[in-house]
Design an enzyme around this catalytic site. Sequence first.
Site, PDB file in Angstrom:
ATOM      1  N   ARG A  16      -2.724  64.660 -44.796  1.00  0.00           N
ATOM      2  CA  ARG A  16      -3.475  64.201 -45.708  1.00  0.00           C
ATOM      3  C   ARG A  16      -2.743  63.540 -46.888  1.00  0.00           C
ATOM      4  O   ARG A  16      -1.360  63.552 -46.887  1.00  0.00           O
ATOM      5  CB  ARG A  16      -4.078  65.667 -46.512  1.00  0.00           C
ATOM      6  CG  ARG A  16      -5.221  66.275 -45.707  1.00  0.00           C
ATOM      7  CD  ARG A  16      -5.720  67.576 -46.387  1.00  0.00           C
ATOM      8  NE  ARG A  16      -4.606  68.581 -46.581  1.00  0.00           N
ATOM      9  CZ  ARG A  16      -4.914  69.749 -47.085  1.00  0.00           C
ATOM     10  NH1 ARG A  16      -6.102  70.191 -47.769  1.00  0.00           N
ATOM     11  NH2 ARG A  16      -4.003  70.633 -47.323  1.00  0.00           N
ATOM     12  N   TYR A 158       9.849  73.014 -59.290  1.00  0.00           N
ATOM     13  CA  TYR A 158       9.384  71.628 -58.689  1.00  0.00           C
ATOM     14  C   TYR A 158      10.338  70.420 -58.920  1.00  0.00           C
ATOM     15  O   TYR A 158      10.920  69.888 -58.197  1.00  0.00           O
ATOM     16  CB  TYR A 158       7.813  71.379 -58.999  1.00  0.00           C
ATOM     17  CG  TYR A 158       7.626  70.144 -58.364  1.00  0.00           C
ATOM     18  CD1 TYR A 158       7.260  70.045 -56.883  1.00  0.00           C
ATOM     19  CD2 TYR A 158       7.305  68.802 -59.124  1.00  0.00           C
ATOM     20  CE1 TYR A 158       6.556  68.838 -56.405  1.00  0.00           C
ATOM     21  CE2 TYR A 158       7.208  67.641 -58.490  1.00  0.00           C
ATOM     22  CZ  TYR A 158       6.564  67.680 -57.185  1.00  0.00           C
ATOM     23  OH  TYR A 158       6.065  66.472 -56.559  1.00  0.00           O
ATOM     24  N   LYS A 162      13.057  68.705 -56.593  1.00  0.00           N
ATOM     25  CA  LYS A 162      13.098  67.198 -56.030  1.00  0.00           C
ATOM     26  C   LYS A 162      14.516  66.595 -56.644  1.00  0.00           C
ATOM     27  O   LYS A 162      15.073  65.687 -56.008  1.00  0.00           O
ATOM     28  CB  LYS A 162      12.020  66.489 -56.995  1.00  0.00           C
ATOM     29  CG  LYS A 162      10.614  66.882 -56.472  1.00  0.00           C
ATOM     30  CD  LYS A 162      10.424  66.486 -54.762  1.00  0.00           C
ATOM     31  CE  LYS A 162       9.137  67.017 -54.421  1.00  0.00           C
ATOM     32  NZ  LYS A 162       8.867  66.753 -52.886  1.00  0.00           N
TER      33      LYS A 162
END
Length: 253
Positions: A16, A158, A162
Amino acid sequence: MNDFKDKTVLITGGSRGIGKATALAFAEQGARVGINFKSNRKAAEETLAELSGKGHELFQFDISKKDAQRQLIDDVVSKFDQLDVSVNNAGISIEHDVVDDNLDHWISAFENTFQTNVFAAANLSFLAAQHMIKHRGGRIVSISSRGAFRGEPTKPAYGASKAALNAMSQSLAKKLAPHHIYVGVVAPGFTETDMATKTLTPIERENLLRESPFKRMAQPQEVAHAILFLASQKAAYASGSIIDVNGASYLRS
């Protein structure tokens, strides 16, 4: 010359969003695509059916699990006899707040986020690199985020994950260059995927649109274009680069 004809590409989280757009783009260039997905077989099968060409394959693994990481790479190599490009796309994002959260949830958010976004990507990169070293080259591309640079106040794990992914990728780029393995990162802004946009309130959507002078969000195909560039032969000397695809919504010096 087509860089990807008859090449094998593995994409984690490939059923997706950005992963799907990337799978479609590689398949259009003649690559054989391995789509890793965690649980949504219906979405994975629909994506597989849309791919151009033949020889593509689905690989169902929860890559946050160590045993699954090794098995995924083993199965891809067993199926295709080679692995030319590995795309670390799968990632998770968990809301948590240093002001209003409790410690247990804070710890859980960091542990779970890093398990998928950093440790899985690191281990899969290691395993892919071992194969590529034996076969004289390859490409590793990871999907980061503008959040690594601008901060994520409601998702600090998050943003931190990253940033870690960026640093790891640049370290690998230095170490693997003599083995003709090139490593790059694409750092998108908010991307208009089906999953992401369904969770937005009208106010959140309006705020996101205001962030970019283009007054729109990134499309998955635009992120995929950057991924294909870093995986191409022409981008070899760009190894170690982080390409921002955020519509000038966040500019770093």
